[in-house]
Design an enzyme around this catalytic site. Structure first.
Site: not given
Ligand code: NDP
Length: 234
Positions: A12-14, A49, A77, A140, A144
């Site tokens: 999902r997400g980024i 991770v 993350g 956090y 980072k």
């Molecule tokens: P989301 O919360 O939408 O997605 C996070 C993803 O990381 C999910 O796929 C989640 O899996 C996975 N994840 C979390 N913990 C673990 C773990 N222990 N092992 C494996 N996978 C894991 O986050 P975003 O898409 O918003 O963020 C992605 C990255 O971008 C992150 O590193 C975040 O810090 C960074 N970021 C985001 C910003 C924002 O505004 N959104 C801004 C700056 C940086 P699961 O579905 O199982 O939870």
């Protein structure tokens, strides 16, 4: 040029947007998911991770099924926000473990294959708050900021083998992570960004895809902001 690209936390997400963008650029993309199901249309493996065993097992599976990943995007993350006086050791350590040590576990295991290939891209997803700080996010922002030193050390250690290591630092992006912000806070944040809005996941993904491309072969140890001007280049 097609190569195997691995994106962590890409259900999902980024991460998912990065997976789509790399696929559109012609790469053979493998995504990792921790919980739930893998996204459709991608090769996928389960990976947590926070566990070296899980990271190593996922790489073993990828390498035996599809080959050595040449582009590695450490994207997984979490956040556990709270004011510093109320932040427990567990809140601090669990965020460092997932975001910083987790990225290290992935990059360390990936390096084994990259040294054989004598080329590769390590791409760490940081954050603007790693440079400018954030009230309520001591854990956090520390995680980072740590990625910058980590990427630069990988860049120095592996540069002679044509392996680059860079950090992409997004600002506020429309994902589940920011969906918990209430309307008032969202508007405040948008007003503080010179471009006046949140970032789309695609705007991050396209920069990652550029750094993964042959055109970015001489960029290493860089912190690349994609934050609408929030960090003013930091
Ligand atoms: P989301 O919360 O939408 O997605 C996070 C993803 O990381 C999910 O796929 C989640 O899996 C996975 N994840 C979390 N913990 C673990 C773990 N222990 N092992 C494996 N996978 C894991 O986050 P975003 O898409 O918003 O963020 C992605 C990255 O971008 C992150 O590193 C975040 O810090 C960074 N970021 C985001 C910003 C924002 O505004 N959104 C801004 C700056 C940086 P699961 O579905 O199982 O939870």
């Amino acid at each position: 040029m097609s190569s195997i690209a691995l994106v962590t936390g890409a259900n999902r997400g980024i991460g998912l947007a990065i997976a789509h963008s790399l696929k559109e650029a012609g790469h053979d993309v493998v995504v990792t998911f921790r919980s739930g199901t893998s996204p459709e249309g991608f090769k996928s493996v389960q990976m947590d991770v926070t566990s070296s065993e899980s990271v190593d097992a996922a790489f073993d599976e990828i390498e035996s099924k599809w080959g050595i990943p040449e582009i590695i995007v450490a994207n997984a993350g979490i956040t556990k926000d709270g004011l510093v006086m109320r932040m427990s050791d567990e809140d601090f350590e669990s965020v460092i473990d997932a975001n910083l040590t987790g990225a290290f576990r992935v990059a360390r295991r990936a390096t084994r294959g990259l040294l054989k290939l004598k080329r590769g891209r390590l791409i760490f997803i940081g954050s603007v708050v790693g440079a400018v700080g954030s009230a309520g996010q001591v854990n956090y922002s520390s995680s980072k900021a740590g990625l910058v030193g980590m990427a630069r050390s990988f860049a120095r250690e592996l540069g002679s083998r044509s392996i680059t290591a860079n950090v992409i630092a997004p600002g506020f992006v429309e994902t589940d992570m920011t969906s918990t912000l209430d309307e008032k806070r969202r508007n405040e944040i948008a007003r503080s960004v010179p471009l006046g809005r949140f970032c789309s996941t695609k705007e991050i993904a396209d920069v990652v895809t550029f750094i993964a491309s042959p055109q970015a072969s001489y960029i290493t140890g860089a912190l690349i902001p994609v934050d609408g001007g929030l960090g003013m280049g930091h």
